[in-house]
Motif scaffolding. Structure first.
Motif, PDB file in Angstrom:
ATOM      1  N   GLU A   1       0.838  -1.212   0.000  1.00  0.00           N
ATOM      2  CA  GLU A   1       0.000   0.000   0.000  1.00  0.00           C
ATOM      3  C   GLU A   1       0.868   1.255   0.000  1.00  0.00           C
ATOM      4  O   GLU A   1       0.605   2.214  -0.721  1.00  0.00           O
ATOM      5  CB  GLU A   1      -0.926   0.012   1.229  1.00  0.00           C
ATOM      6  CG  GLU A   1      -1.981  -1.084   1.228  1.00  0.00           C
ATOM      7  CD  GLU A   1      -3.067  -0.861   0.178  1.00  0.00           C
ATOM      8  OE1 GLU A   1      -3.429   0.304  -0.084  1.00  0.00           O
ATOM      9  OE2 GLU A   1      -3.542  -1.865  -0.404  1.00  0.00           O
ATOM     10  N   LEU A   2       1.924   1.230   0.837  1.00  0.00           N
ATOM     11  CA  LEU A   2       2.774   2.414   1.018  1.00  0.00           C
ATOM     12  C   LEU A   2       3.506   2.779  -0.269  1.00  0.00           C
ATOM     13  O   LEU A   2       3.496   3.930  -0.688  1.00  0.00           O
ATOM     14  CB  LEU A   2       3.798   2.142   2.135  1.00  0.00           C
ATOM     15  CG  LEU A   2       4.665   3.323   2.526  1.00  0.00           C
ATOM     16  CD1 LEU A   2       3.847   4.351   3.304  1.00  0.00           C
ATOM     17  CD2 LEU A   2       5.865   2.883   3.370  1.00  0.00           C
ATOM     18  N   VAL A   3       4.121   1.771  -0.888  1.00  0.00           N
ATOM     19  CA  VAL A   3       4.999   2.045  -2.025  1.00  0.00           C
ATOM     20  C   VAL A   3       4.237   1.920  -3.346  1.00  0.00           C
ATOM     21  O   VAL A   3       4.158   2.874  -4.123  1.00  0.00           O
ATOM     22  CB  VAL A   3       6.223   1.102  -2.002  1.00  0.00           C
ATOM     23  CG1 VAL A   3       7.150   1.383  -3.176  1.00  0.00           C
ATOM     24  CG2 VAL A   3       6.984   1.248  -0.677  1.00  0.00           C
ATOM     25  N   ASP A   4       3.635   0.744  -3.591  1.00  0.00           N
ATOM     26  CA  ASP A   4       2.974   0.516  -4.892  1.00  0.00           C
ATOM     27  C   ASP A   4       1.609   1.212  -4.941  1.00  0.00           C
ATOM     28  O   ASP A   4       1.163   1.639  -5.996  1.00  0.00           O
ATOM     29  CB  ASP A   4       2.773  -0.990  -5.155  1.00  0.00           C
ATOM     30  CG  ASP A   4       4.013  -1.800  -4.805  1.00  0.00           C
ATOM     31  OD1 ASP A   4       5.118  -1.249  -4.942  1.00  0.00           O
ATOM     32  OD2 ASP A   4       3.878  -2.961  -4.375  1.00  0.00           O
ATOM     33  N   GLY A   5       0.951   1.314  -3.808  1.00  0.00           N
ATOM     34  CA  GLY A   5      -0.405   1.873  -3.785  1.00  0.00           C
ATOM     35  C   GLY A   5      -0.440   3.385  -3.651  1.00  0.00           C
ATOM     36  O   GLY A   5      -1.530   3.971  -3.582  1.00  0.00           O
ATOM     37  N   GLY A   6       0.726   4.034  -3.544  1.00  0.00           N
ATOM     38  CA  GLY A   6       0.757   5.500  -3.525  1.00  0.00           C
ATOM     39  C   GLY A   6       0.461   6.126  -2.164  1.00  0.00           C
ATOM     40  O   GLY A   6       0.240   7.336  -2.067  1.00  0.00           O
ATOM     41  N   LEU A   7       0.477   5.312  -1.087  1.00  0.00           N
ATOM     42  CA  LEU A   7       0.132   5.864   0.227  1.00  0.00           C
ATOM     43  C   LEU A   7       1.176   6.870   0.721  1.00  0.00           C
ATOM     44  O   LEU A   7       0.829   7.830   1.406  1.00  0.00           O
ATOM     45  CB  LEU A   7      -0.022   4.704   1.231  1.00  0.00           C
ATOM     46  CG  LEU A   7      -0.724   5.003   2.550  1.00  0.00           C
ATOM     47  CD1 LEU A   7      -2.082   5.658   2.334  1.00  0.00           C
ATOM     48  CD2 LEU A   7      -0.883   3.715   3.367  1.00  0.00           C
ATOM     49  N   MET A   8       2.447   6.643   0.333  1.00  0.00           N
ATOM     50  CA  MET A   8       3.488   7.563   0.814  1.00  0.00           C
ATOM     51  C   MET A   8       3.266   8.975   0.261  1.00  0.00           C
ATOM     52  O   MET A   8       3.371   9.948   0.999  1.00  0.00           O
ATOM     53  CB  MET A   8       4.867   7.052   0.412  1.00  0.00           C
ATOM     54  CG  MET A   8       5.974   7.813   1.106  1.00  0.00           C
ATOM     55  SD  MET A   8       7.204   6.738   1.805  1.00  0.00           S
ATOM     56  CE  MET A   8       7.598   5.663   0.471  1.00  0.00           C
ATOM     57  N   SER A   9       2.931   9.068  -1.022  1.00  0.00           N
ATOM     58  CA  SER A   9       2.703  10.423  -1.549  1.00  0.00           C
ATOM     59  C   SER A   9       1.403  11.004  -0.998  1.00  0.00           C
ATOM     60  O   SER A   9       1.294  12.226  -0.812  1.00  0.00           O
ATOM     61  CB  SER A   9       2.739  10.468  -3.084  1.00  0.00           C
ATOM     62  OG  SER A   9       2.293   9.270  -3.612  1.00  0.00           O
ATOM     63  N   HIS A  10       0.444  10.130  -0.686  1.00  0.00           N
ATOM     64  CA  HIS A  10      -0.780  10.603  -0.024  1.00  0.00           C
ATOM     65  C   HIS A  10      -0.417  11.251   1.326  1.00  0.00           C
ATOM     66  O   HIS A  10      -0.911  12.334   1.656  1.00  0.00           O
ATOM     67  CB  HIS A  10      -1.741   9.416   0.173  1.00  0.00           C
ATOM     68  CG  HIS A  10      -2.941   9.738   0.997  1.00  0.00           C
ATOM     69  ND1 HIS A  10      -4.077  10.314   0.474  1.00  0.00           N
ATOM     70  CD2 HIS A  10      -3.174   9.584   2.333  1.00  0.00           C
ATOM     71  CE1 HIS A  10      -4.964  10.487   1.450  1.00  0.00           C
ATOM     72  NE2 HIS A  10      -4.438  10.050   2.585  1.00  0.00           N
ATOM     73  N   VAL A  11       0.467  10.566   2.105  1.00  0.00           N
ATOM     74  CA  VAL A  11       0.874  11.117   3.409  1.00  0.00           C
ATOM     75  C   VAL A  11       1.523  12.493   3.217  1.00  0.00           C
ATOM     76  O   VAL A  11       1.224  13.439   3.957  1.00  0.00           O
ATOM     77  CB  VAL A  11       1.852  10.161   4.145  1.00  0.00           C
ATOM     78  CG1 VAL A  11       2.445  10.826   5.384  1.00  0.00           C
ATOM     79  CG2 VAL A  11       1.161   8.857   4.529  1.00  0.00           C
ATOM     80  N   ALA A  12       2.396  12.608   2.212  1.00  0.00           N
ATOM     81  CA  ALA A  12       3.066  13.894   1.977  1.00  0.00           C
ATOM     82  C   ALA A  12       2.041  14.986   1.672  1.00  0.00           C
ATOM     83  O   ALA A  12       2.120  16.102   2.212  1.00  0.00           O
ATOM     84  CB  ALA A  12       4.064  13.751   0.833  1.00  0.00           C
TER      85      ALA A  12
END
Ligand SMILES: Cc1ncc(COP(=O)(O)O)c(C=O)c1O
Length: 402
Positions: free
Chosen positions: A298-309
């Motif tokens: 979720e974090l890397v492939d699902g784009g969650l990290m950019s969502h957090v940013a």
């Protein structure tokens, strides 16, 4: 129906009384909301102290856990299973540290970091045993982790702790230079101190740490248990401030609620390890690894990290606007979805007032309100939470502005 009073009464009789809990009994959750026994909903901005990274009852996580439970949960570290290597590879790609040891809690991840810093020096034939840590640090409750934890409130009843630990103030660069010597096995630092009040380590101190380690050979341990793994909108906070750790402790958000933590190693430190040096019965079992893999997907492939940013930037702006309305908020510190609001007075009344408003926040370091929402929180939910926090601040402190 079991009431709050029943639950408290049973706990008071049979549980070791070490937790001062809020008077709510939660029964279920969904997304960023928790529901109590009366069906009342609470917006969760603490996520079980930075753990429920995917929120509550995340559908993919729930079905992966159920599926794994029907295949195999645990085999111990006597045998191989396919998930530890897969998880270690993903973590290695994210952190740039090639090897992992899996355990069950942040304290254990710190414990392994301290042990393998000493192990490294032992293998060099020049045992170094000392550690340099920081004032306001928190690294966990086991004896080793506690020995590098600053607050005497946690330490005093359990002394003597391991000797040879020097604490340096996070802004005392001269003090750091003097403390790190050729007897220092490692410097241990939280790139953003969490329990100590959400305090990012400054760039100048980060440079001084790097120089001191280079000059003396001391290893660097980054404790990213709270601030790592996408919490700040970046994979880890060490590189943001220019730190290149030899060892890294991670935990909390990794299992999204399933207990798993890890220590990550550079190749030179890992090379000192021998079979039998360390271990954990539960460490990296199939259930825990499966949950962590879902989180990382979720974090890397699902784009969650950019969502957090993205949501983090929105949160920062909202908190500064809130501080503009309440002069008793002295400072806003943090990054991404890790924030501390430093008040000019004790923050405890806010936690209770927020619960009354249907909002969960937490107090740390006496005067700091801490926010560690689930990574999946939306900007709308952040706006709602800041509105509720505003109401809680008014309810707790009313017109006492500044
Ligand atoms: C930076 C840091 N390190 C270590 C720990 C200890 O983690 P655990 O409670 O999972 O043992 C914590 C917990 O709050 C933490 O914030």
């Amino acid at each position: 129906m079991t009431t709050v009073t029943d639950v408290i009464a049973v706990e008071q009789e049979h549980l070791l009384q070490v937790y001062r809990r809020g008077s709510v009994v939660f029964e279920r959750g969904r997304g960023c909301r928790l529901f109590d026994a009366n069906g009342r909903s609470y917006l969760d901005l603490i996520s079980g102290v930075g753990v429920a990274s995917l929120g509550h009852a995340h559908p993919r996580l729930a079905s992966a856990i159920a599926d794994q439970a029907q295949q195999l949960l645990h085999t111990s570290n006597l045998f191989f299973h396919p998930l530890q290597g897969e998880l270690a590879t993903r973590l290695s790609n994210l952190a740039g540290l090639p090897r992992a040891f899996f355990c069950n809690s942040g304290a254990e991840a710190v414990e392994a970091s301290l042990k393998f810093a000493r192990r490294y020096w032992h293998a060099q034939g020049q045992p170094r045993s000392e550690f340099v840590a920081f004032e306001h640090s928190f690294h966990g409750r086991t004896m080793g982790a506690l020995s590098v934890t600053w607050d005497d409130h946690y330490r005093a009843p359990f002394k003597p702790l391991i000797p040879g630990v020097t604490f340096v103030a996070p802004d005392d660069i001269e003090g750091l230079r003097a403390a790190v010597t050729e007897r220092t096995a490692a410097v241990i630092v939280e790139p953003i101190q969490g329990e100590g009040g959400v305090r990012p380590i400054g760039g100048d101190m980060a440079k001084a740490i790097t120089a001191a380690c280079l000059n003396t050979g001391a290893l660097l341990i980054a404790d990213e248990v709270q601030c790592g793994l996408g919490r700040t909108g970046r994979p880890f906070y060490s590189p943001v401030i220019g730190l290149e750790p030899d060892l890294m402790a991670i935990g909390k958000s990794l299992g999204a609620g399933v207990p798993i933590a890890a220590t990550l190693f550079s190749e030179r430190v890992a090379a000192a390890a021998a079979f039998g040096d360390h271990g954990s019965t539960y460490g990296g079992n199939l259930l825990a690894c499966r949950a962590a893999l879902v989180f990382l997907e979720e974090l890397v492939d699902g784009g969650l990290m950019s969502h957090v940013a993205r949501v983090g930037a929105h949160t920062e702006a909202g908190l500064h606007a809130l501080a503009g309305r309440h002069p008793f908020i002295r400072e806003i510190r943090g990054a991404g979805l890790m924030w501390g609001l430093e008040l000019d007075r004790p923050a405890a009344p806010i936690v209770d007032a927020a619960i009354q408003q249907g909002l969960l926040v937490n107090r740390t370091a006496e005067t700091v309100i801490r926010l560690l929402p689930p990574y999946i929180i939306t900007t709308e939910e952040i706006d709602e939470a800041i509105g509720l926090l505003d109401a809680a601040l008014i309810a707790a402190f009313g017109g006492q502005q500044g």
